[in-house]
Design a protein around this motif. Structure first.
Motif, PDB file in Angstrom:
ATOM      1  N   LYS A  31       0.810  -1.215   0.000  1.00  0.00           N
ATOM      2  CA  LYS A  31       0.000   0.000   0.000  1.00  0.00           C
ATOM      3  C   LYS A  31       0.849   1.273   0.000  1.00  0.00           C
ATOM      4  CE  LYS A  31      -3.878  -2.121   2.345  1.00  0.00           C
ATOM      5  NZ  LYS A  31      -4.713  -2.120   3.537  1.00  0.00           N
ATOM      6  N   SER A  32       2.087   1.155   0.383  1.00  0.00           N
ATOM      7  CA  SER A  32       2.976   2.317   0.435  1.00  0.00           C
ATOM      8  C   SER A  32       3.575   2.546  -0.953  1.00  0.00           C
ATOM      9  CB  SER A  32       4.074   2.074   1.463  1.00  0.00           C
ATOM     10  OG  SER A  32       4.976   3.140   1.457  1.00  0.00           O
ATOM     11  N   ARG A  33       3.108   3.590  -1.628  1.00  0.00           N
ATOM     12  CA  ARG A  33       3.567   3.882  -2.988  1.00  0.00           C
ATOM     13  C   ARG A  33       3.969   5.352  -3.103  1.00  0.00           C
ATOM     14  NH1 ARG A  33      -0.557   0.564  -6.864  1.00  0.00           N
ATOM     15  NH2 ARG A  33      -0.455  -1.370  -5.693  1.00  0.00           N
ATOM     16  N   GLU A  34       4.751   5.629  -4.105  1.00  0.00           N
ATOM     17  CA  GLU A  34       5.204   6.987  -4.357  1.00  0.00           C
ATOM     18  C   GLU A  34       4.855   7.336  -5.802  1.00  0.00           C
ATOM     19  OE1 GLU A  34       9.182   9.453  -3.087  1.00  0.00           O
ATOM     20  OE2 GLU A  34       9.252   7.290  -3.234  1.00  0.00           O
ATOM     21  N   GLN A  35       4.383   8.575  -6.046  1.00  0.00           N
ATOM     22  CA  GLN A  35       3.985   8.977  -7.381  1.00  0.00           C
ATOM     23  C   GLN A  35       4.882  10.099  -7.886  1.00  0.00           C
ATOM     24  OE1 GLN A  35      -0.189   9.895  -7.209  1.00  0.00           O
ATOM     25  NE2 GLN A  35      -0.724   7.772  -7.661  1.00  0.00           N
ATOM     26  N   PHE A  36       5.269   9.974  -9.156  1.00  0.00           N
ATOM     27  CA  PHE A  36       6.064  10.990  -9.829  1.00  0.00           C
ATOM     28  C   PHE A  36       5.327  11.414 -11.085  1.00  0.00           C
ATOM     29  CE2 PHE A  36       9.086   8.199  -7.661  1.00  0.00           C
ATOM     30  CZ  PHE A  36       9.775   9.125  -6.891  1.00  0.00           C
ATOM     31  N   SER A  37       5.421  12.667 -11.414  1.00  0.00           N
ATOM     32  CA  SER A  37       4.776  13.135 -12.644  1.00  0.00           C
ATOM     33  C   SER A  37       5.788  13.883 -13.502  1.00  0.00           C
ATOM     34  CB  SER A  37       3.593  14.047 -12.320  1.00  0.00           C
ATOM     35  OG  SER A  37       4.036  15.214 -11.678  1.00  0.00           O
ATOM     36  N   MET A  38       5.582  13.809 -14.811  1.00  0.00           N
ATOM     37  CA  MET A  38       6.441  14.494 -15.767  1.00  0.00           C
ATOM     38  C   MET A  38       5.545  15.332 -16.672  1.00  0.00           C
ATOM     39  SD  MET A  38       9.196  12.899 -18.431  1.00  0.00           S
ATOM     40  CE  MET A  38       7.979  11.971 -19.320  1.00  0.00           C
ATOM     41  N   HIS A  39       5.755  16.633 -16.692  1.00  0.00           N
ATOM     42  CA  HIS A  39       4.976  17.548 -17.512  1.00  0.00           C
ATOM     43  C   HIS A  39       5.843  18.016 -18.675  1.00  0.00           C
ATOM     44  CE1 HIS A  39       1.836  18.020 -14.434  1.00  0.00           C
ATOM     45  NE2 HIS A  39       2.845  17.900 -13.584  1.00  0.00           N
ATOM     46  N   VAL A  40       5.322  17.897 -19.895  1.00  0.00           N
ATOM     47  CA  VAL A  40       6.027  18.372 -21.082  1.00  0.00           C
ATOM     48  C   VAL A  40       5.199  19.494 -21.682  1.00  0.00           C
ATOM     49  CG1 VAL A  40       6.909  17.770 -23.364  1.00  0.00           C
ATOM     50  CG2 VAL A  40       7.038  16.114 -21.511  1.00  0.00           C
TER      51      VAL A  40
END
Length: 109
Positions: free
Chosen positions: A49-58
């Motif tokens: 359940k322990s997750r990390e989110q990353f986002s990339m904006h172009v």
């Protein structure tokens, strides 16, 4: 005969401030921003359940400039020397070779 020089710029940062002073007499159009979201497990063995989110904006910017034949060499030289850090750009050049109906009517009248 006029040529249109179209430049599509892609970058992770906004390039509108950097490009505004470089290209006089241009038409700038902001294209939609694309976003990618990545989810990664924090621990490879436990705690699903322990997750990390990353986002990339172009961010994308479309710049169009008209050039006459005698000034096309100078503008292409400038585009080869253009250095915008953190940006990828694609250059398209198109020529208008046929006469359109409006110019034919003006010649005939």
């Amino acid at each position: 005969m006029a040529a249109k020089i179209r430049v599509v710029m892609k970058s992770f940062m906004s390039q509108t401030n950097k490009i505004s002073g470089l290209l006089p007499y241009t038409k700038k159009v902001g294209l939609p921003e694309s976003r990618a979201l990545y989810t990664v497990l924090r621990s490879p063995h436990i705690d699903k359940k322990s997750r990390e989110q990353f986002s990339m904006h172009v961010k994308k910017l479309f710049v169009e400039q008209k050039a006459e034949m005698h000034e096309l060499h100078k503008k292409l030289f400038w585009l080869k020397r253009l250095r915008v850090p953190g940006a990828q750009y694609e250059v398209q050049i198109s020529f208008k070779t046929r006469l359109d109906m409006a110019s034919l009517k003006s010649l005939g009248a």
